[in-house]
Design a protein around this motif. Structure first.
Motif, PDB file in Angstrom:
ATOM      1  N   GLU A  48      -1.918  -1.918   5.404  1.00 23.04           N
ATOM      2  CA  GLU A  48      -0.510  -1.647   5.071  1.00 23.04           C
ATOM      3  C   GLU A  48       0.173  -2.940   4.677  1.00 23.04           C
ATOM      4  OE1 GLU A  48       3.787  -1.049   5.703  1.00 23.04           O
ATOM      5  OE2 GLU A  48       2.474  -2.444   6.751  1.00 23.04           O
ATOM      6  N   ARG A  49      -0.110  -3.987   5.471  1.00 24.56           N
ATOM      7  CA  ARG A  49       0.538  -5.273   5.211  1.00 24.56           C
ATOM      8  C   ARG A  49       0.143  -5.792   3.810  1.00 24.56           C
ATOM      9  NH1 ARG A  49      -1.428  -8.487   9.347  1.00 24.56           N
ATOM     10  NH2 ARG A  49      -1.209  -6.820  10.852  1.00 24.56           N
ATOM     11  N   ASN A  50      -1.153  -5.723   3.495  1.00 21.72           N
ATOM     12  CA  ASN A  50      -1.630  -6.206   2.197  1.00 21.72           C
ATOM     13  C   ASN A  50      -0.986  -5.452   1.044  1.00 21.72           C
ATOM     14  OD1 ASN A  50      -3.176  -7.938   3.575  1.00 21.72           O
ATOM     15  ND2 ASN A  50      -5.108  -6.806   3.298  1.00 21.72           N
ATOM     16  N   LYS A  51      -0.900  -4.135   1.240  1.00 26.16           N
ATOM     17  CA  LYS A  51      -0.313  -3.321   0.177  1.00 26.16           C
ATOM     18  C   LYS A  51       1.166  -3.624   0.025  1.00 26.16           C
ATOM     19  CE  LYS A  51      -2.133   0.475  -1.895  1.00 26.16           C
ATOM     20  NZ  LYS A  51      -3.191   1.408  -1.610  1.00 26.16           N
ATOM     21  N   ALA A  52       1.804  -3.819   1.165  1.00 21.43           N
ATOM     22  CA  ALA A  52       3.248  -4.032   1.160  1.00 21.43           C
ATOM     23  C   ALA A  52       3.608  -5.297   0.399  1.00 21.43           C
ATOM     24  CB  ALA A  52       3.763  -4.108   2.590  1.00 21.43           C
ATOM     25  N   LEU A  53       2.701  -6.276   0.468  1.00 20.05           N
ATOM     26  CA  LEU A  53       2.969  -7.551  -0.216  1.00 20.05           C
ATOM     27  C   LEU A  53       3.098  -7.365  -1.733  1.00 20.05           C
ATOM     28  CD1 LEU A  53       0.650 -10.110   1.605  1.00 20.05           C
ATOM     29  CD2 LEU A  53       3.131  -9.987   1.650  1.00 20.05           C
ATOM     30  N   LEU A  54       2.354  -6.383  -2.219  1.00 24.23           N
ATOM     31  CA  LEU A  54       2.346  -6.160  -3.664  1.00 24.23           C
ATOM     32  C   LEU A  54       3.597  -5.412  -4.142  1.00 24.23           C
ATOM     33  CD1 LEU A  54      -1.360  -5.000  -4.001  1.00 24.23           C
ATOM     34  CD2 LEU A  54      -0.419  -7.290  -4.415  1.00 24.23           C
ATOM     35  N   ILE A  55       4.296  -4.816  -3.211  1.00 29.14           N
ATOM     36  CA  ILE A  55       5.456  -3.988  -3.602  1.00 29.14           C
ATOM     37  C   ILE A  55       6.719  -4.858  -3.631  1.00 29.14           C
ATOM     38  CG2 ILE A  55       6.909  -2.079  -2.807  1.00 29.14           C
ATOM     39  CD1 ILE A  55       4.425  -0.737  -1.810  1.00 29.14           C
ATOM     40  N   ASN A  56       7.509  -4.482  -4.465  1.00 28.50           N
ATOM     41  CA  ASN A  56       8.800  -5.171  -4.615  1.00 28.50           C
ATOM     42  C   ASN A  56       9.538  -5.222  -3.272  1.00 28.50           C
ATOM     43  OD1 ASN A  56      11.426  -5.773  -5.222  1.00 28.50           O
ATOM     44  ND2 ASN A  56      11.281  -4.820  -7.262  1.00 28.50           N
ATOM     45  N   LEU A 107      15.073  -1.336   0.860  1.00 27.57           N
ATOM     46  CA  LEU A 107      15.856  -0.109   0.723  1.00 27.57           C
ATOM     47  C   LEU A 107      15.229   1.049   1.522  1.00 27.57           C
ATOM     48  CD1 LEU A 107      16.902   0.046  -3.015  1.00 27.57           C
ATOM     49  CD2 LEU A 107      18.362  -0.289  -1.019  1.00 27.57           C
ATOM     50  N   ASN A 108      13.939   0.941   1.519  1.00 34.42           N
ATOM     51  CA  ASN A 108      13.205   1.994   2.236  1.00 34.42           C
ATOM     52  C   ASN A 108      13.569   1.966   3.723  1.00 34.42           C
ATOM     53  OD1 ASN A 108      11.435   3.871   3.075  1.00 34.42           O
ATOM     54  ND2 ASN A 108       9.737   3.069   1.812  1.00 34.42           N
ATOM     55  N   LEU A 109      13.916   3.146   4.231  1.00 37.52           N
ATOM     56  CA  LEU A 109      14.314   3.187   5.646  1.00 37.52           C
ATOM     57  C   LEU A 109      13.105   2.980   6.559  1.00 37.52           C
ATOM     58  CD1 LEU A 109      16.951   6.020   5.695  1.00 37.52           C
ATOM     59  CD2 LEU A 109      17.308   3.552   5.974  1.00 37.52           C
ATOM     60  N   ASN A 110      11.972   3.377   6.032  1.00 38.79           N
ATOM     61  CA  ASN A 110      10.756   3.224   6.831  1.00 38.79           C
ATOM     62  C   ASN A 110      10.354   1.757   6.889  1.00 38.79           C
ATOM     63  OD1 ASN A 110       9.604   5.326   8.161  1.00 38.79           O
ATOM     64  ND2 ASN A 110       8.664   6.206   6.325  1.00 38.79           N
ATOM     65  N   PRO A 111      10.140   1.230   8.088  1.00 34.52           N
ATOM     66  CA  PRO A 111       9.755  -0.175   8.156  1.00 34.52           C
ATOM     67  C   PRO A 111       8.317  -0.386   7.649  1.00 34.52           C
ATOM     68  CG  PRO A 111       9.794   0.815  10.330  1.00 34.52           C
ATOM     69  CD  PRO A 111      10.261   1.857   9.386  1.00 34.52           C
ATOM     70  N   TYR A 157      11.924  -0.809  15.940  1.00 33.92           N
ATOM     71  CA  TYR A 157      13.127  -0.057  15.533  1.00 33.92           C
ATOM     72  C   TYR A 157      12.856   1.417  15.289  1.00 33.92           C
ATOM     73  CZ  TYR A 157      14.736  -4.776  15.033  1.00 33.92           C
ATOM     74  OH  TYR A 157      15.032  -6.052  15.300  1.00 33.92           O
ATOM     75  N   THR A 158      11.604   1.755  15.145  1.00 27.28           N
ATOM     76  CA  THR A 158      11.325   3.187  14.897  1.00 27.28           C
ATOM     77  C   THR A 158      10.616   3.800  16.114  1.00 27.28           C
ATOM     78  OG1 THR A 158       9.302   2.502  13.853  1.00 27.28           O
ATOM     79  CG2 THR A 158      11.102   3.150  12.376  1.00 27.28           C
ATOM     80  N   SER A 159      10.743   5.115  16.182  1.00 23.11           N
ATOM     81  CA  SER A 159      10.054   5.815  17.284  1.00 23.11           C
ATOM     82  C   SER A 159       8.544   5.747  17.026  1.00 23.11           C
ATOM     83  CB  SER A 159      10.526   7.258  17.359  1.00 23.11           C
ATOM     84  OG  SER A 159      10.309   7.876  16.134  1.00 23.11           O
ATOM     85  N   PRO A 160       7.759   5.766  18.094  1.00 21.21           N
ATOM     86  CA  PRO A 160       6.320   5.520  17.925  1.00 21.21           C
ATOM     87  C   PRO A 160       5.589   6.645  17.165  1.00 21.21           C
ATOM     88  CG  PRO A 160       6.826   6.087  20.191  1.00 21.21           C
ATOM     89  CD  PRO A 160       8.137   5.937  19.489  1.00 21.21           C
ATOM     90  N   GLU A 161       4.532   6.218  16.500  1.00 26.45           N
ATOM     91  CA  GLU A 161       3.651   7.162  15.802  1.00 26.45           C
ATOM     92  C   GLU A 161       2.239   6.939  16.346  1.00 26.45           C
ATOM     93  OE1 GLU A 161       4.338   5.753  11.929  1.00 26.45           O
ATOM     94  OE2 GLU A 161       6.294   6.725  11.757  1.00 26.45           O
ATOM     95  N   TYR A 162       1.523   8.057  16.522  1.00 18.73           N
ATOM     96  CA  TYR A 162       0.217   7.939  17.181  1.00 18.73           C
ATOM     97  C   TYR A 162      -0.928   8.401  16.272  1.00 18.73           C
ATOM     98  CZ  TYR A 162       2.830   7.412  21.520  1.00 18.73           C
ATOM     99  OH  TYR A 162       3.678   6.974  22.486  1.00 18.73           O
ATOM    100  N   LEU A 163      -2.009   7.673  16.425  1.00 16.32           N
ATOM    101  CA  LEU A 163      -3.247   8.146  15.823  1.00 16.32           C
ATOM    102  C   LEU A 163      -3.959   8.910  16.941  1.00 16.32           C
ATOM    103  CD1 LEU A 163      -5.550   8.229  13.761  1.00 16.32           C
ATOM    104  CD2 LEU A 163      -6.239   5.969  14.514  1.00 16.32           C
ATOM    105  N   LEU A 164      -4.142  10.235  16.751  1.00 16.83           N
ATOM    106  CA  LEU A 164      -4.782  11.053  17.793  1.00 16.83           C
ATOM    107  C   LEU A 164      -6.204  11.383  17.362  1.00 16.83           C
ATOM    108  CD1 LEU A 164      -1.961  13.663  18.592  1.00 16.83           C
ATOM    109  CD2 LEU A 164      -2.481  11.563  19.817  1.00 16.83           C
TER     110      LEU A 164
END
Ligand SMILES: Nc1ncnc2c1ncn2[C@@H]1O[C@H](COP(=O)(O)OP(=O)(O)OP(=O)(O)O)[C@@H](O)[C@H]1O
Ligand SMILES: [Mg+2]
Length: 428
Positions: free
Chosen positions: A58-66, A72-76, A145-152
């Motif tokens: 996710e981090r690597n991909k995020a670097l490529l995005i503006n 602006l994206n609410l999702n961190p 800042y966001t509520s947790p998300e789980y990999l089940l």
């Protein structure tokens, strides 16, 4: 071996076996616990690795995005499906589990409890299992800042997987225990059989000694008398002593013959001289010999020849002995006024001989054993009735040689009924 020692051994062995089984069960349980713990640890390690990998991707991909867009994206963090596809996620988990030796089908999803939303899902049918029984690993833990998300992740066949290896162990244990129990029972049964046999042999030797002693002492008395010069003078006396010696000698020879015969049967060397014989004639002869013994006891032998065809193929001597043994038993084991009924009748392919008495009878339990060699019913009633326990085993051997059948019906104190079937022709 003493009976008490045998019983003690059985109890000790049983306790030892139960103890062994207990320990075995304990070991299997421990092994199962260890295996489960290993499994959990491997799954944990694998999933932590997966979570780290997803976050890094996710981090690597995020670097490529503006970056502006990102702000602006609410999702961190980026949505999962833009980071990796479901198939990629599946192979990522698969790879990590496989590396750790966990090769088993799994179901997974990414779940956000706050909105009860499935952000990524493999198959919707497992939602309930995943939430209730699945293992949960938090994703993007650092996003405070966001509520947790789980990999089940959930393994539908986890129990079977954990049991498969244990099954082998369990099966081997069960087989080994069965082998031990079987050998143990077999050994004990053999000990009891040997014990019974040795008791029977002792009885046999006692009886035999006794049977031999009487004629021997009679003969020795007669010899003593003969050596007395005063007695030898009278010719009548001489004759009577001589016939006494002859008689007793015959008895001795008969006894020896009987014992030898059994040895011959044992070795399977019984020689049959088969010819056409008339069973009725044989019966008449045997009764003639036995009549006096029965009449002494105020008894009688009643015969009824219903068979119209009485000629059979057989060995005259052995069949005579067969009839003699059965009638002798009927007389011996009827302490009061023997009433012996002897009947013959024809059946399809042979003749049936039935000998009934009103004697002490034989209980159901004993009926199976009386045809065994040396076996004598150990009841107080027959005390004083001498015998070797060889008669019926001999009878059985003769009947078998003639391809016939023998059976007994009896009730204790009510008398016995022996039924012998002999075929007209002995088919080889
Ligand atoms: N007609 C009968 N009634 C009751 N018991 C019987 C009868 N026939 C046989 N038995 C039992 O079966 C046992 C075995 O019989 P079997 O004829 O083999 O031996 P035995 O009569 O004791 O000795 P022997 O070798 O002298 O015949 C007997 O000891 C007796 O206890
Ligand atoms: Mg007998």
């Amino acid at each position: 071996m003493n009976r008490r020692i045998i019983i003690f051994t059985i109890i000790a062995m049983t306790i030892a076996l139960i103890g062994l089984m207990g320990i075995q069960i304990y070991w299997i349980q421990s092994a199962s616990a260890i295996k489960e713990a290993n499994f959990r640890r491997s799954v944990n390690e694998a999933m932590v690795k997966v979570v780290q990998k997803v976050e890094r991707m996710e981090r690597n991909k995020a670097l490529l995005i503006n970056q502006y867009e990102r702000m602006l994206n609410l999702n961190p963090h980026l949505p999962y499906d833009s980071v990796l596809t479901m198939q990629e996620m599946d192979s990522l988990i698969n790879l990590q589990l496989n590396i750790r030796g966990v090769d088993i089908h799994f179901e997974f999803c990414i779940y956000k409890p706050e909105r009860q939303e499935f952000l990524m899902e493999q198959s919707p049918g497992f939602r309930k299992d995943l939430i209730e029984k699945g293992n949960a690993f938090i994703l993007f833990q650092s996003d405070i800042y966001t509520s947790p998300e789980y990999l089940l992740i959930y393994f539908p066949r986890e129990k079977q997987f954990l049991l498969t290896e244990l099954w082998g162990m369990l099966l081997i244990s069960i087989i080994l225990i069965i082998v031990i129990v079987y050998s143990f029972t077999y050994t004990i049964a053999t000990i009891f059989r040997q014990k019974r046999l040795s008791e029977m042999k002792n009885d046999f030797i006692n009886n035999m000694t006794h049977e031999f002693k009487t004629p021997i002492s009679t003969i020795s008395l007669a010899c003593e008398a003969l050596s007395d010069k005063d007695l030898r003078g009278s010719g009548e006396m001489l004759d009577s002593y001589l016939s006494m010696i002859q008689e007793e000698n015959k008895r001795l020879a008969g006894l020896a013959e009987k014992i030898l015969q059994t040895a011959v049967i044992d070795k399977g060397q019984l020689k049959m001289n088969k010819e056409m014989i008339d069973l009725h004639e044989i019966i008449i002869d045997v009764i003639k010999n036995l009549r006096i013994q029965v009449e002494i006891k105020d008894g009688e032998i009643k015969r009824r020849f219903k068979a119209t065809r009485s000629k059979i193929e057989g060995d005259k001597l052995h069949v005579t002995n067969l009839v003699y043994n059965l009638l002798d038993n009927a007389n011996k084991y009827s302490p009061r006024k023997p009433l012996i009924r002897l009947t013959t009748e024809n059946v399809n392919n042979g003749i049936v001989l039935i000998i009934e008495d009103n004697g002490i009878g034989i209980s159901k339990n004993e009926q199976k054993k009386i045809f065994d060699k040396l076996y004598r019913v150990p009841t107080g009633n027959i005390h004083g009735v001498r015998g070797f326990g060889l008669g019926l085993s001999y009878v059985k051997a003769i009947v078998d040689e003639h391809h016939g059948k023998i059976s007994v019906e009896s009730e204790a104190n009510r008398g016995s009924k022996f039924r012998v079937f002999l075929p007209f022709v002995v088919k080889e």
